[in-house]
Design an enzyme around this catalytic site. Structure first.
Site, mmCIF file in Angstrom:
data_model
loop_
_atom_site.group_PDB
_atom_site.id
_atom_site.type_symbol
_atom_site.label_atom_id
_atom_site.label_comp_id
_atom_site.label_asym_id
_atom_site.label_seq_id
_atom_site.Cartn_x
_atom_site.Cartn_y
_atom_site.Cartn_z
ATOM 1 N N LYS A 52 0.803 -1.228 0.000
ATOM 2 C CA LYS A 52 0.000 0.000 0.000
ATOM 3 C C LYS A 52 0.832 1.272 0.000
ATOM 4 O O LYS A 52 0.430 2.296 -0.535
ATOM 5 C CB LYS A 52 -0.951 0.001 1.191
ATOM 6 C CG LYS A 52 -2.151 -0.910 0.995
ATOM 7 C CD LYS A 52 -3.209 -0.662 2.047
ATOM 8 C CE LYS A 52 -4.468 -1.446 1.780
ATOM 9 N NZ LYS A 52 -4.288 -2.897 2.058
ATOM 10 N N GLU A 106 -9.746 7.542 3.910
ATOM 11 C CA GLU A 106 -10.668 6.662 4.620
ATOM 12 C C GLU A 106 -9.939 5.352 4.837
ATOM 13 O O GLU A 106 -9.017 5.012 4.106
ATOM 14 C CB GLU A 106 -11.939 6.444 3.808
ATOM 15 C CG GLU A 106 -11.900 5.277 2.818
ATOM 16 C CD GLU A 106 -10.871 5.436 1.711
ATOM 17 O OE1 GLU A 106 -10.538 6.587 1.359
ATOM 18 O OE2 GLU A 106 -10.403 4.407 1.205
ATOM 19 N N SER A 119 1.374 -9.923 -1.241
ATOM 20 C CA SER A 119 1.073 -8.503 -1.024
ATOM 21 C C SER A 119 1.447 -7.977 0.347
ATOM 22 O O SER A 119 1.734 -6.787 0.492
ATOM 23 C CB SER A 119 -0.416 -8.255 -1.284
ATOM 24 O OG SER A 119 -1.218 -9.093 -0.475
HETATM 25 C C1 PLP Z 1 -5.146 -3.880 1.570
HETATM 26 C C2 PLP Z 1 -4.492 -5.149 1.237
HETATM 27 C C3 PLP Z 1 -4.918 -5.924 0.145
HETATM 28 C C4 PLP Z 1 -6.121 -5.587 -0.694
HETATM 29 O O1 PLP Z 1 -6.041 -4.381 -1.393
HETATM 30 P P1 PLP Z 1 -5.799 -4.330 -2.976
HETATM 31 O O2 PLP Z 1 -6.072 -2.918 -3.323
HETATM 32 O O3 PLP Z 1 -6.760 -5.283 -3.595
HETATM 33 O O4 PLP Z 1 -4.401 -4.730 -3.230
HETATM 34 C C5 PLP Z 1 -4.217 -7.085 -0.161
HETATM 35 N N1 PLP Z 1 -3.169 -7.478 0.597
HETATM 36 C C6 PLP Z 1 -2.735 -6.770 1.653
HETATM 37 C C7 PLP Z 1 -1.576 -7.270 2.443
HETATM 38 C C8 PLP Z 1 -3.381 -5.577 2.015
HETATM 39 O O5 PLP Z 1 -2.946 -4.886 3.075
#
Ligand code: PLP
Length: 393
Positions: free
Chosen positions: A89, A111, A377
């Site tokens: 993020k 938000e 992610s």
């Molecule tokens: C917020 C988050 C997501 C989901 O958000 P996307 O905008 O779909 O990427 C996925 N993985 C992690 C670790 C997150 O913090």
């Protein structure tokens, strides 16, 4: 390029800017300026310096040997979990705060639902010394106490949204109201590839550093920049958009997205947006969203807070309906098992969002020589309590 946004802000039939007239000046200013600012040499230099020295990029592309043996393919993990603050993020919030500075904005709002985007925003506001207000549903403030504490330590003010279901959608409404009331000095940082044009395109471009690095790293490791498959989880869709970005027009690279199937697609407790959703408008954008027959947005559910969103970014709605992207719904149980498996095969504790991507490995019949890139992610530290309760640890 059929998968890039068009001039009107659409991906196929999805996207656009469905906003109240009062917001028009803010969005229009952004739409006119975002590309030229992002293309400035001084912007690119500062963005990439911060990604390198502050976020810790490039993140490694790690060949997961034991995972590869298990699934009989060459599996690489793109280690977004190693980014500063623990997930992808921050790539986006760094980009947007540099943009806000160049627009002359002194006050930042955002938000947040689970609090991850709030933390990533509070982080970059501290970095730049800008005032930061985070809108968060009252219910979420209670559920996500550690992230609320993080935001406060980073100097942000957390403002409870007390209307409606007191969750993300209500926090978004409050943030939009704030922006309407402070159009001159305030910038609104959106946390995924959602919202009115130009946000989905802008956020995708900031996150596209992920696929840019994958191309280079794969060329070094495999002699080709193209994998056979890229797998990523989708909440709003920003980490997936970043991992797919430079491959959108390479039709031989199979793009696989994993959504939260919750307790089962037909259980009434899921966030499997592309499967269950119908066309509608959410947060200023026409996309697929989960709704009742009379158009009320349904409350989404997932064991992972970051995937529990009733819509999906317009790019992903287009990837789904065009068939370019293949979407899987992964249940809570499948994700939790896949997360534990990664811990024990590779010594990496993933975020539960990322565990949804890992669970897809079991759904595909690979060839032994297939190169698979899975976008990891985020890291699992924030999810430890959920893992503890689920596995009775
Ligand atoms: C917020 C988050 C997501 C989901 O958000 P996307 O905008 O779909 O990427 C996925 N993985 C992690 C670790 C997150 O913090």
């Amino acid at each position: 390029m059929p998968f890039q946004v068009n001039k009107q802000g659409y991906y196929g039939e999805f996207g656009g800017a469905y906003i109240p007239e009062m917001l028009y000046p803010n969005i229009e200013e952004l739409r006119r300026k975002y590309l030229s600012i992002m293309e400035e040499a001084s912007f690119q230099k500062e963005f990439h310096q911060l990604l390198r020295d502050y976020v810790g990029r490039p993140t490694p592309l790690y060949f997961a040997k034991r995972l590869s043996e298990k699934y009989q393919a060459k599996i690489y993990l793109k280690r977004e979990d190693l980014c500063h603050t623990g997930a992808h993020k921050v790539n986006n919030t760094i980009g947007q705060i540099l943009l806000a500075q160049r627009l002359g904005k002194k006050r930042i709002i955002a938000e947040t639902g689970a609090g991850q985007h709030g933390v990533a925003t509070a982080t970059v506001c501290a970095l730049m010394g800008l005032e930061c207000k985070i809108y968060m549903g009252e219910v979420d403030i209670e559920r996500q106490a550690p992230n609320v504490a993080r935001m406060k330590m980073l100097g942000a003010e957390v403002i409870p949204a007390t209307s409606g279901s007191k969750t993300l959608k209500d926090a978004t409404n409050e943030a939009l109201r704030d922006w309407i009331n402070h159009p001159e000095n305030t910038y609104y940082i959106i946390g995924s590839v959602v919202g009115p044009h130009p946000y989905p395109d802008m956020v995708a471009r900031f996150q596209s550093v992920i696929s840019q690095e994958i191309q280079k790293q794969l060329r070094e490791k495999e002699g080709t920049s193209n994998p056979h498959y890229i797998i990523a989880c989708v909440g709003g869709g920003s980490n997936a958009a970043g991992a797919f970005y430079h491959y959108l027009d390479h039709s031989k690279v199979v793009l696989i997205a994993s959504e939260a199937g919750g307790k089962g697609i037909h259980s009434g407790k899921s966030a499997a947006t592309t499967i269950l959703g119908k066309e509608g408008i959410i947060h200023g954008s026409k996309t697929l969203l989960m709704q009742t027959d009379d158009g009320q947005i349904t409350e989404p559910y997932s064991i992972s807070a970051g995937l529990d969103y009733p819509g999906v970014g317009p790019l992903h709605a287009h990837l789904h309906t065009s068939g370019r992207g293949k979407f899987h719904a992964i249940t809570d149980d499948e994700a939790m098992q896949a997360g534990l498996e990664l811990c024990q095969l590779e010594g990496i504790i993933p975020a539960i969002e990322s565990s949804h991507a890992l669970a897809v490995l079991d759904k595909i019949k690979f060839q032994k020589e297939d190169i698979v890139v899975l976008n990891l992610s985020g890291r699992g530290d924030k999810d430890l309590n959920t893992y503890i309760n689920y596995f009775n640890l």
